[in-house]
Design a protein around this motif. Structure first.
Motif, PDB file in Angstrom:
ATOM      1  N   ILE A   9      98.213  35.457  57.332  1.00  0.00           N
ATOM      2  CA  ILE A   9      98.725  34.252  57.974  1.00  0.00           C
ATOM      3  C   ILE A   9      99.551  33.470  56.966  1.00  0.00           C
ATOM      4  O   ILE A   9      99.155  33.321  55.804  1.00  0.00           O
ATOM      5  N   SER A  10     100.686  32.978  57.408  1.00  0.00           N
ATOM      6  CA  SER A  10     101.567  32.226  56.519  1.00  0.00           C
ATOM      7  C   SER A  10     101.228  30.748  56.584  1.00  0.00           C
ATOM      8  O   SER A  10     101.199  30.150  57.673  1.00  0.00           O
ATOM      9  N   ALA A  11     100.953  30.154  55.413  1.00  0.00           N
ATOM     10  CA  ALA A  11     100.766  28.714  55.352  1.00  0.00           C
ATOM     11  C   ALA A  11     102.107  28.027  55.591  1.00  0.00           C
ATOM     12  O   ALA A  11     103.163  28.667  55.605  1.00  0.00           O
ATOM     13  N   GLN A  12     102.091  26.721  55.764  1.00  0.00           N
ATOM     14  CA  GLN A  12     103.320  26.010  56.080  1.00  0.00           C
ATOM     15  C   GLN A  12     104.361  26.106  54.978  1.00  0.00           C
ATOM     16  O   GLN A  12     105.561  26.019  55.253  1.00  0.00           O
ATOM     17  N   ASP A  13     103.914  26.319  53.740  1.00  0.00           N
ATOM     18  CA  ASP A  13     104.874  26.461  52.644  1.00  0.00           C
ATOM     19  C   ASP A  13     105.204  27.923  52.348  1.00  0.00           C
ATOM     20  O   ASP A  13     105.863  28.226  51.359  1.00  0.00           O
ATOM     21  N   GLY A  14     104.731  28.828  53.196  1.00  0.00           N
ATOM     22  CA  GLY A  14     105.035  30.244  53.035  1.00  0.00           C
ATOM     23  C   GLY A  14     104.013  31.041  52.262  1.00  0.00           C
ATOM     24  O   GLY A  14     104.110  32.270  52.195  1.00  0.00           O
ATOM     25  N   THR A  15     103.008  30.381  51.685  1.00  0.00           N
ATOM     26  CA  THR A  15     101.949  31.093  50.971  1.00  0.00           C
ATOM     27  C   THR A  15     101.212  32.010  51.945  1.00  0.00           C
ATOM     28  O   THR A  15     100.850  31.600  53.048  1.00  0.00           O
ATOM     29  N   ARG A  16     100.978  33.253  51.528  1.00  0.00           N
ATOM     30  CA  ARG A  16     100.290  34.208  52.389  1.00  0.00           C
ATOM     31  C   ARG A  16      98.793  34.032  52.235  1.00  0.00           C
ATOM     32  O   ARG A  16      98.243  34.129  51.144  1.00  0.00           O
ATOM     33  N   LEU A  17      98.140  33.771  53.373  1.00  0.00           N
ATOM     34  CA  LEU A  17      96.687  33.608  53.404  1.00  0.00           C
ATOM     35  C   LEU A  17      96.065  34.841  54.036  1.00  0.00           C
ATOM     36  O   LEU A  17      96.538  35.333  55.062  1.00  0.00           O
ATOM     37  N   TYR A  18      95.009  35.319  53.425  1.00  0.00           N
ATOM     38  CA  TYR A  18      94.304  36.502  53.926  1.00  0.00           C
ATOM     39  C   TYR A  18      93.073  36.058  54.706  1.00  0.00           C
ATOM     40  O   TYR A  18      92.315  35.184  54.261  1.00  0.00           O
ATOM     41  N   VAL A  19      92.855  36.667  55.868  1.00  0.00           N
ATOM     42  CA  VAL A  19      91.733  36.310  56.721  1.00  0.00           C
ATOM     43  C   VAL A  19      91.055  37.571  57.230  1.00  0.00           C
ATOM     44  O   VAL A  19      91.720  38.501  57.698  1.00  0.00           O
ATOM     45  N   ARG A  20      89.727  37.602  57.143  1.00  0.00           N
ATOM     46  CA  ARG A  20      88.937  38.643  57.810  1.00  0.00           C
ATOM     47  C   ARG A  20      88.557  38.139  59.199  1.00  0.00           C
ATOM     48  O   ARG A  20      88.014  37.038  59.330  1.00  0.00           O
ATOM     49  N   ASP A  21      88.797  38.960  60.206  1.00  0.00           N
ATOM     50  CA  ASP A  21      88.580  38.565  61.593  1.00  0.00           C
ATOM     51  C   ASP A  21      87.666  39.599  62.253  1.00  0.00           C
ATOM     52  O   ASP A  21      88.075  40.720  62.536  1.00  0.00           O
ATOM     53  N   TYR A  22      86.406  39.214  62.464  1.00  0.00           N
ATOM     54  CA  TYR A  22      85.394  40.110  63.030  1.00  0.00           C
ATOM     55  C   TYR A  22      85.217  39.796  64.522  1.00  0.00           C
ATOM     56  O   TYR A  22      85.437  38.672  64.973  1.00  0.00           O
ATOM     57  N   GLY A  23      84.709  40.787  65.261  1.00  0.00           N
ATOM     58  CA  GLY A  23      84.266  40.544  66.625  1.00  0.00           C
ATOM     59  C   GLY A  23      85.392  40.465  67.637  1.00  0.00           C
ATOM     60  O   GLY A  23      86.555  40.759  67.355  1.00  0.00           O
ATOM     61  N   ASP A  24      85.021  40.020  68.831  1.00  0.00           N
ATOM     62  CA  ASP A  24      85.928  39.999  69.974  1.00  0.00           C
ATOM     63  C   ASP A  24      86.559  38.621  70.123  1.00  0.00           C
ATOM     64  O   ASP A  24      85.861  37.640  70.391  1.00  0.00           O
ATOM     65  N   PRO A  25      87.882  38.509  69.994  1.00  0.00           N
ATOM     66  CA  PRO A  25      88.534  37.206  70.172  1.00  0.00           C
ATOM     67  C   PRO A  25      88.343  36.619  71.563  1.00  0.00           C
ATOM     68  O   PRO A  25      88.510  35.409  71.758  1.00  0.00           O
ATOM     69  N   LEU A  26      87.991  37.449  72.543  1.00  0.00           N
ATOM     70  CA  LEU A  26      87.819  36.979  73.914  1.00  0.00           C
ATOM     71  C   LEU A  26      86.354  36.679  74.251  1.00  0.00           C
ATOM     72  O   LEU A  26      86.030  36.392  75.412  1.00  0.00           O
ATOM     73  N   SER A  27      85.469  36.724  73.262  1.00  0.00           N
ATOM     74  CA  SER A  27      84.061  36.437  73.516  1.00  0.00           C
ATOM     75  C   SER A  27      83.899  35.035  74.087  1.00  0.00           C
ATOM     76  O   SER A  27      84.611  34.084  73.714  1.00  0.00           O
ATOM     77  N   ALA A  28      82.937  34.891  74.997  1.00  0.00           N
ATOM     78  CA  ALA A  28      82.652  33.580  75.595  1.00  0.00           C
ATOM     79  C   ALA A  28      81.907  32.659  74.630  1.00  0.00           C
ATOM     80  O   ALA A  28      81.853  31.445  74.855  1.00  0.00           O
ATOM     81  N   SER A  29      81.333  33.206  73.569  1.00  0.00           N
ATOM     82  CA  SER A  29      80.638  32.386  72.575  1.00  0.00           C
ATOM     83  C   SER A  29      81.644  31.685  71.672  1.00  0.00           C
ATOM     84  O   SER A  29      82.776  32.151  71.490  1.00  0.00           O
ATOM     85  N   PHE A  30      81.229  30.550  71.113  1.00  0.00           N
ATOM     86  CA  PHE A  30      82.112  29.852  70.184  1.00  0.00           C
ATOM     87  C   PHE A  30      82.430  30.736  68.984  1.00  0.00           C
ATOM     88  O   PHE A  30      81.538  31.406  68.452  1.00  0.00           O
ATOM     89  N   PRO A  31      83.680  30.745  68.517  1.00  0.00           N
ATOM     90  CA  PRO A  31      83.984  31.452  67.270  1.00  0.00           C
ATOM     91  C   PRO A  31      83.238  30.821  66.103  1.00  0.00           C
ATOM     92  O   PRO A  31      82.944  29.619  66.118  1.00  0.00           O
ATOM     93  N   LEU A  32      82.952  31.632  65.118  1.00  0.00           N
ATOM     94  CA  LEU A  32      82.311  31.172  63.895  1.00  0.00           C
ATOM     95  C   LEU A  32      83.368  31.162  62.799  1.00  0.00           C
ATOM     96  O   LEU A  32      83.996  32.189  62.527  1.00  0.00           O
ATOM     97  N   LEU A  33      83.606  29.996  62.215  1.00  0.00           N
ATOM     98  CA  LEU A  33      84.555  29.859  61.115  1.00  0.00           C
ATOM     99  C   LEU A  33      83.771  29.629  59.840  1.00  0.00           C
ATOM    100  O   LEU A  33      83.010  28.665  59.738  1.00  0.00           O
TER     101      LEU A  33
END
Length: 282
Positions: A9-33
């Motif tokens: 993901i690109s930050a607003q100043d262009g810095t590249r941020l790395y993110v691990r994304d587990y599970g189903d984005p469409l899950s009815a449960s709240f995402p965990l951050l």
């Protein structure tokens, strides 16, 4: 193959941020951050993410200068206000909406500020060994993260960490080796270095904390279900400070890990059941 997606993901100043994304984005449960400690990264939350990814999305970012996110050429950009902007960018880019937030140490302070910047974002909060009254143990953190301690291999790194942090709750050689793997990364020189930019410390020693009124921020969670985990011998979140938090928020759920300092890793037997039950509410 990893059981998570890697999201650049690109930050607003262009810095590249790395993110691990587990599970189903469409899950009815709240995402965990999951927000890590000041020099830590997304790997610290892998065990927690795997426990919950079967029922919810779990998002674990690396702050700039940590893990696999870009290092910043200007150390001033490691100040908390910039990090908060990066987190908001991650939330927007992944369309997370309201989340249950787990914040360890510095990550918990960011959570409190995030709640003020974007009310309604945090549906539930877990603070891991942190609160609005920060104890004396914070003083030595900057010295530790501001210097690299290179090691010839991971096994040696594990031994080094074991001597430096005897107050942690890791017990077996395998657990310490895993901790070393989450703390060090092999450089182009073949030597293992801390997996963060030591210049992070400069931004905090310069005093740019964003002017956060921590008790005022904590009061913003008056109606938010909140769990606090404390290490029984932690000098960052003291027993007195935790008592003050309970007095300010009587519905606060707390769990203490005896004999453990800053910070519990959240898989301790005393913590895991309480934490999992709390998250299952969302």
């Amino acid at each position: 193959m990893p059981n998570f997606h890697e999201r650049p993901i690109s930050a607003q100043d262009g810095t590249r941020l790395y993110v691990r994304d587990y599970g189903d984005p469409l899950s009815a449960s709240f995402p965990l951050l999951c927000l890590a400690g000041i020099s830590r990264n997304s790997k610290d939350y892998d065990a927690l993410a795997q426990r919950h990814a079967h029922i919810r999305r779990v998002v674990c970012p690396d702050y700039r200068g940590r893990g696999r996110s870009d290092w910043d050429k200007d150390w001033r950009n490691y100040a908390p206000p910039v990090t908060l902007g990066d987190i908001l960018q991650v939330i927007a880019a992944l369309d997370l909406g309201s989340v249950v937030l787990v914040g360890t140490s510095f990550g918990g302070l960011l959570a409190m500020a995030l709640n003020a910047l974007k009310p309604g974002t945090i549906a539930g909060l877990v603070l891991n060994d942190i609160g609005p009254a920060v104890g004396s143990g914070s003083g030595g953190i900057m010295e530790r993260i501001g210097r690299d301690h290179p090691q010839p291999d991971l096994a040696t790194a594990a031994v080094y960490l074991r001597t430096q942090f005897p107050h942690l709750s890791y017990r077996t050689d395998a657990e310490w080796l895993d901790f070393a793997e989450r703390t060090y990364r092999q450089g182009e020189d073949g030597v293992w270095h801390h997996d963060w930019d030591p210049n992070i410390a400069r931004a905090f020693l310069a005093g740019d904390s964003g002017g956060m009124d921590l008790w005022g921020l904590f009061q913003g969670f008056a109606r938010t279900p909140t769990l606090v985990v404390r290490g029984g011998i932690s000098d960052l979140l003291t027993a007195d400070a935790l008592a003050q938090m309970v007095a300010a928020k009587p519905d606060l759920i707390t769990v203490t890990v005896p004999g453990v300092g800053h910070t519990p890793h959240l898989a301790e037997p005393e913590v895991q059941g309480v934490l999992d039950d709390f998250l299952d509410r969302f």
